[in-house]
Design an enzyme around this catalytic site. Structure first.
Site, mmCIF file in Angstrom:
data_model
loop_
_atom_site.group_PDB
_atom_site.id
_atom_site.type_symbol
_atom_site.label_atom_id
_atom_site.label_comp_id
_atom_site.label_asym_id
_atom_site.label_seq_id
_atom_site.Cartn_x
_atom_site.Cartn_y
_atom_site.Cartn_z
ATOM 1 N N GLY A 104 0.732 -1.134 -0.095
ATOM 2 C CA GLY A 104 -0.104 0.055 -0.104
ATOM 3 C C GLY A 104 0.794 1.203 0.042
ATOM 4 O O GLY A 104 1.534 1.572 0.898
ATOM 5 N N VAL B 276 0.211 7.804 1.150
ATOM 6 C CA VAL B 276 1.243 8.921 1.605
ATOM 7 C C VAL B 276 2.079 8.130 2.925
ATOM 8 O O VAL B 276 3.290 8.346 2.758
ATOM 9 C CB VAL B 276 0.269 10.276 2.388
ATOM 10 C CG1 VAL B 276 1.342 10.830 3.204
ATOM 11 C CG2 VAL B 276 -0.341 10.745 1.258
ATOM 12 N N MET B 277 1.234 7.541 3.899
ATOM 13 C CA MET B 277 2.337 6.879 4.798
ATOM 14 C C MET B 277 3.059 5.618 4.356
ATOM 15 O O MET B 277 4.246 5.652 4.608
ATOM 16 C CB MET B 277 1.347 6.407 5.873
ATOM 17 C CG MET B 277 0.575 7.450 6.818
ATOM 18 S SD MET B 277 1.652 8.499 7.598
ATOM 19 C CE MET B 277 1.988 7.440 9.183
ATOM 20 N N LYS C 187 -2.934 3.849 20.060
ATOM 21 C CA LYS C 187 -2.842 4.752 19.035
ATOM 22 C C LYS C 187 -4.182 5.395 18.903
ATOM 23 O O LYS C 187 -4.091 6.598 18.969
ATOM 24 C CB LYS C 187 -2.539 3.917 17.780
ATOM 25 C CG LYS C 187 -2.743 4.966 16.504
ATOM 26 C CD LYS C 187 -1.702 6.147 16.627
ATOM 27 C CE LYS C 187 -1.515 6.938 15.290
ATOM 28 N NZ LYS C 187 -2.651 7.834 14.720
ATOM 29 N N GLU D 195 -4.804 13.804 21.062
ATOM 30 C CA GLU D 195 -4.623 14.670 19.908
ATOM 31 C C GLU D 195 -5.827 15.610 19.581
ATOM 32 O O GLU D 195 -5.802 16.934 19.219
ATOM 33 C CB GLU D 195 -4.178 13.718 18.613
ATOM 34 C CG GLU D 195 -3.900 14.521 17.272
ATOM 35 C CD GLU D 195 -3.770 13.629 16.185
ATOM 36 O OE1 GLU D 195 -2.880 12.667 16.397
ATOM 37 O OE2 GLU D 195 -4.785 13.497 15.167
ATOM 38 N N TYR D 196 -6.970 15.041 19.425
ATOM 39 C CA TYR D 196 -8.164 15.743 19.206
ATOM 40 C C TYR D 196 -8.385 16.790 20.181
ATOM 41 O O TYR D 196 -8.526 18.086 19.790
ATOM 42 C CB TYR D 196 -9.400 14.864 19.266
ATOM 43 C CG TYR D 196 -9.892 14.248 17.933
ATOM 44 C CD1 TYR D 196 -8.746 13.577 17.210
ATOM 45 C CD2 TYR D 196 -11.043 14.006 17.490
ATOM 46 C CE1 TYR D 196 -9.365 12.768 16.005
ATOM 47 C CE2 TYR D 196 -11.524 13.448 16.288
ATOM 48 C CZ TYR D 196 -10.503 12.415 15.777
ATOM 49 O OH TYR D 196 -10.828 11.942 14.427
ATOM 50 N N ASN E 152 1.708 -1.883 -4.821
ATOM 51 C CA ASN E 152 0.604 -0.919 -4.765
ATOM 52 C C ASN E 152 -0.317 -1.621 -5.772
ATOM 53 O O ASN E 152 0.028 -2.091 -7.222
ATOM 54 C CB ASN E 152 0.692 0.430 -5.259
ATOM 55 C CG ASN E 152 -0.346 1.425 -4.869
ATOM 56 O OD1 ASN E 152 -0.394 1.598 -3.526
ATOM 57 N ND2 ASN E 152 -1.204 1.858 -5.645
ATOM 58 N N HIS F 64 -4.081 8.026 21.614
ATOM 59 C CA HIS F 64 -3.096 8.572 21.433
ATOM 60 C C HIS F 64 -3.831 9.946 20.321
ATOM 61 O O HIS F 64 -3.853 11.105 20.735
ATOM 62 C CB HIS F 64 -2.081 8.200 20.554
ATOM 63 C CG HIS F 64 -1.254 9.102 19.673
ATOM 64 N ND1 HIS F 64 -1.702 9.756 18.551
ATOM 65 C CD2 HIS F 64 -0.053 9.777 19.871
ATOM 66 C CE1 HIS F 64 -0.982 10.593 18.184
ATOM 67 N NE2 HIS F 64 0.343 10.606 18.716
ATOM 68 N N ASN F 65 -4.606 9.437 19.174
ATOM 69 C CA ASN F 65 -5.395 10.369 18.517
ATOM 70 C C ASN F 65 -6.610 11.077 19.355
ATOM 71 O O ASN F 65 -6.928 12.233 18.992
ATOM 72 C CB ASN F 65 -6.012 9.384 17.514
ATOM 73 C CG ASN F 65 -5.241 9.184 16.229
ATOM 74 O OD1 ASN F 65 -3.850 9.063 16.473
ATOM 75 N ND2 ASN F 65 -5.666 8.764 15.261
ATOM 76 N N SER G 182 2.567 6.764 14.328
ATOM 77 C CA SER G 182 2.082 8.333 14.391
ATOM 78 C C SER G 182 3.158 9.009 14.002
ATOM 79 O O SER G 182 4.301 8.886 14.158
ATOM 80 C CB SER G 182 1.766 8.526 15.769
ATOM 81 O OG SER G 182 1.279 10.154 15.762
ATOM 82 N N VAL H 49 -2.651 0.240 4.602
ATOM 83 C CA VAL H 49 -4.049 0.439 3.740
ATOM 84 C C VAL H 49 -5.095 1.232 4.545
ATOM 85 O O VAL H 49 -4.877 1.270 5.568
ATOM 86 C CB VAL H 49 -4.521 -0.737 3.063
ATOM 87 C CG1 VAL H 49 -3.515 -1.299 1.920
ATOM 88 C CG2 VAL H 49 -5.008 -1.690 4.150
#
Ligand code: 6PG
Length: 629
Positions: free
Chosen positions: A172, A175-176, A351, A358-359, A195, A354-355, A296, A242
């Site tokens: 995949g 971007v990441m 994670k 982050e929010y 890909n 963590h998000n 992250s 993905v």
């Protein structure tokens, strides 16, 4: 300086390391060294007397071989035959070589090796010592394993075939995925990348990507799944980058027909932790290992070093740790921002929270912006104010917000042109569900999520704004008080997020090391900050950061400003949901006698739900007939 690969041929004495090492070195045109030639006289004497070497005997010897390996690595590389039976020995041997140390493990049963050793002459280790070798052998997780039941020429063929193959697969190239692939290649790993091919939509993505970057010259690029899987050394290690959700399941199904028992899939997307547990069990039934890992740091972090939060079986984690550790960001002590989180979906859970944190951190900065704007500052001035906060409250999110506020498009600031509707991809939602399911009050995360949802009612907001006259009074507060409120709310946000993880860890028996978790959040990830660095130490002592004496003093001194700011913003009708919630939550948490007695009485009144009494320590439950007939 460029380093080259050093191939260690390892295994118990008598498995044929020297024979295979010599043959392989000829095949690859590399120098060959036999570690046995570097033993001290004392070690040789001991072994010929039939006494096994102890770890002290081995230590100096291994260090000499490590030095030799480093020297050769700086030339053209080499092949070294060395038993390297324990993980600790391999650690010494590969020091400073890092990913340039490659391992070939010649495996065989006691009988196989015994028969082979009995046929040999002039070897200084008597066959009887073989048993002790098997006893200390720790089978390597990251080696090309070849059975000695093959002939030497077959063994060389297998090693060469495997050696030419890639060590790690990346599935995949979004971007990441692209950034992680470059990061892995930059760290010297041989990578295969895949890909999918969709005619007219995504064609030759992997090949084109390979051609764009010099560091990818050694990678193998595919848009055919079977060829991709077959290009990998076994047991295979494939990281899926993905879109989280159904796509992950489809990709697993697409891969399964080509995988072999013992292969490992690593899901690096923002998957739901419950799905990770399900996928893990499903793949286990097919004898495929599965690791669900949080990654992250966004595009830049993935390229230069993300924070990595892997969960799954410890053994499987160990087998992929060298890859993850190499690509992870490094903390202030140069340790990788990657650590084993725990079993099942614990990595994805961590994670997810963590998000969530982050929010709330993002929402707090948005609220700071709203207040400072209301106090009459233009974006550049707000950026200057935030810049001055860096000295005592540095964080990645603060820094990017400063950059954002300074960005101009023409004469105006870009922020003034961005539609005020905040999107989300689900992790804040799941954190809010998890906090409710586990009975933990991570209310800042929920408030931040709901603020995003409210932002989406743009048309309704515009309509209601006209219907309801808004107060126009400016809050009577100083910038210093806003800063203190921001800091206060951040303490509460981190308390709540960490509490959620601590409670989940207890409920699911994950045994998460909270201090380690904070440590891997000190670099690479979106919520890295100087506060997180303080938390690493605090969490060594307690799970409840609000009981730490330094935090107690800080919180006490910040609270008056927080009280004032939320009161003034309420009068000015400014929506600052996270800041307000931090004060309200904290007020509730620090209230010894709460209003919940009324709730309990109401519940008992209409539903006979019973209540406990303060004057009965037994904890017995009471019911009252509330209406006198
Ligand atoms: C990170 C980010 C990353 C991504 C989130 C954003 O740690 O690198 O959290 O995972 O930016 O998916 O999520 P939202 O789209 O829900 O804001």
């Amino acid at each position: 300086m460029k380093m080259n690969n050093v191939i260690f041929i390892m295994g118990v004495s008598g498995c044929g390391k020297t024979t295979i090492g010599k043959l392989l070195s000829e095949e690859l045109s590399l120098p060959f060294f036999d570690a046995d030639d570097f033993h001290s006289v004392a070690n040789i004497k001991k072994m010929s007397e039939g006494k096994p070497l102890n770890d002290t005997d081995r230590e100096g010897w291994l260090k000499i071989i490590n030095k030799l390996a480093i020297d050769q690595s700086l030339k053209k590389g080499c092949v070294i035959a060395c038993s390297a039976l324990k993980e600790h020995y391999r650690f010494i041997l590969s020091t400073k070589l890092e990913t340039n140390a490659k391992w070939v493990y010649l495996s065989g049963s006691f009988e196989d090796v015994y028969n082979q050793i009995s046929e040999r002459k002039n070897h200084f280790m008597p066959s009887e010592l073989l048993q002790s070798q098997f006893e200390i052998l720790e089978v390597p997780a990251n080696a090309i394993e070849v059975s000695i039941t093959n002939s030497p020429l077959e063994i060389i063929k297998i090693i060469k075939k495997q050696y030419m193959k890639s060590e790690f697969g990346l599935f995949g190239l979004g971007v990441m995925g692209k950034s992680l692939t470059r990061n892995l290649a930059n760290n010297g790993f041989k990578i295969s990348m895949f890909n999918r091919h969709v005619a007219g939509v995504s064609e030759n993505v992997a090949v084109n990507f390979k051609n764009e970057h010099d560091e990818l010259s050694n990678t193998l690029a595919f848009d055919n799944i079977e060829a991709f899987v077959n290009s990998l050394q076994t047991p295979r290690k494939i990281m899926l980058m993905v879109n989280a959700g159904k796509v992950t399941d489809y990709v697993i199904e697409d891969l399964l027909p080509y995988l072999s028992e013992g292969d490992t899939l690593i899901d690096g997307g923002n998957s739901n932790y419950k799905k990770t547990k399900e996928r893990s069990a499903y793949l286990k039934s097919k004898n495929i290992y599965f690791i669900g890992t949080g990654v992250s740091g966004g595009e830049e972090g993935a390229l230069k070093g993300p924070s990595i939060m892997p969960g799954g079986s410890k053994e499987t984690y160990e087998s992929i740790a060298p890859f993850l550790n190499a690509i992870a960001a490094k903390d202030k002590n140069n340790l990788p921002c990657c650590t084993y989180i725990g079993p099942d979906g614990s990595g994805h859970f961590v994670k997810m929270v963590h998000n969530g944190i982050e929010y709330a951190e993002m929402q707090l900065l948005a609220e700071v912006y709203v207040i400072l704007k209301e106090l009459g500052n233009i974006p550049d001035e707000i950026a200057d104010i935030l810049e001055s906060w860096k000295a005592s409250a540095s964080s990645y999110l603060l820094e990017i917000t400063i950059d954002i506020l300074r960005k101009k498009e023409g004469d105006d600031w870009l922020v003034n042109k961005i539609m005020d509707k905040a999107g989300n991809k689900g992790t804040g939602n799941w954190t809010t569900i998890a906090t409710a399911e586990l009975g933990v009050s991570s209310s800042l995360i929920a408030s931040a999520l709901f603020a995003r949802y409210t932002s989406f009612y743009k048309e309704e907001r515009v309509q209601l704004n006209k219907l309801y006259d808004k107060q126009t009074q400016t809050p009577k507060i100083t910038v210093a008080e806003v800063f203190e409120t921001y800091q206060f709310a951040r303490i509460v946000n981190h308390y709540q997020g960490i509490k959620l993880i601590a409670e989940a860890s207890k409920a699911f028996e994950w045994h998460i090391n909270l201090s380690e978790m904070a440590r891997i959040w000190t670099n690479g990830c979106i919520i890295r900050s100087t506060f997180m660095e303080e938390l690493v130490e605090i969490l060594k002592e307690t799970d409840n950061i609000l009981t730490n004496s330094v935090i107690v003093d800080q919180t006490k001194s910040l609270k008056p400003s927080a009280n004032k700011v939320i009161a003034q913003c309420a009068l000015a009708e400014l929506p600052i949901v996270c800041m307000s919630e931090s004060v309200n939550f904290f007020n509730g948490l620090t209230t010894a006698d709460s209003s919940a007695n009324i709730i309990q009485a109401q519940r008992d009144y209409f539903g006979s739900h019973t209540y406990q009494r303060l004057d009965d320590e037994s904890g017995a439950f009471y019911h009252t007939e509330w209406i006198n007939e």
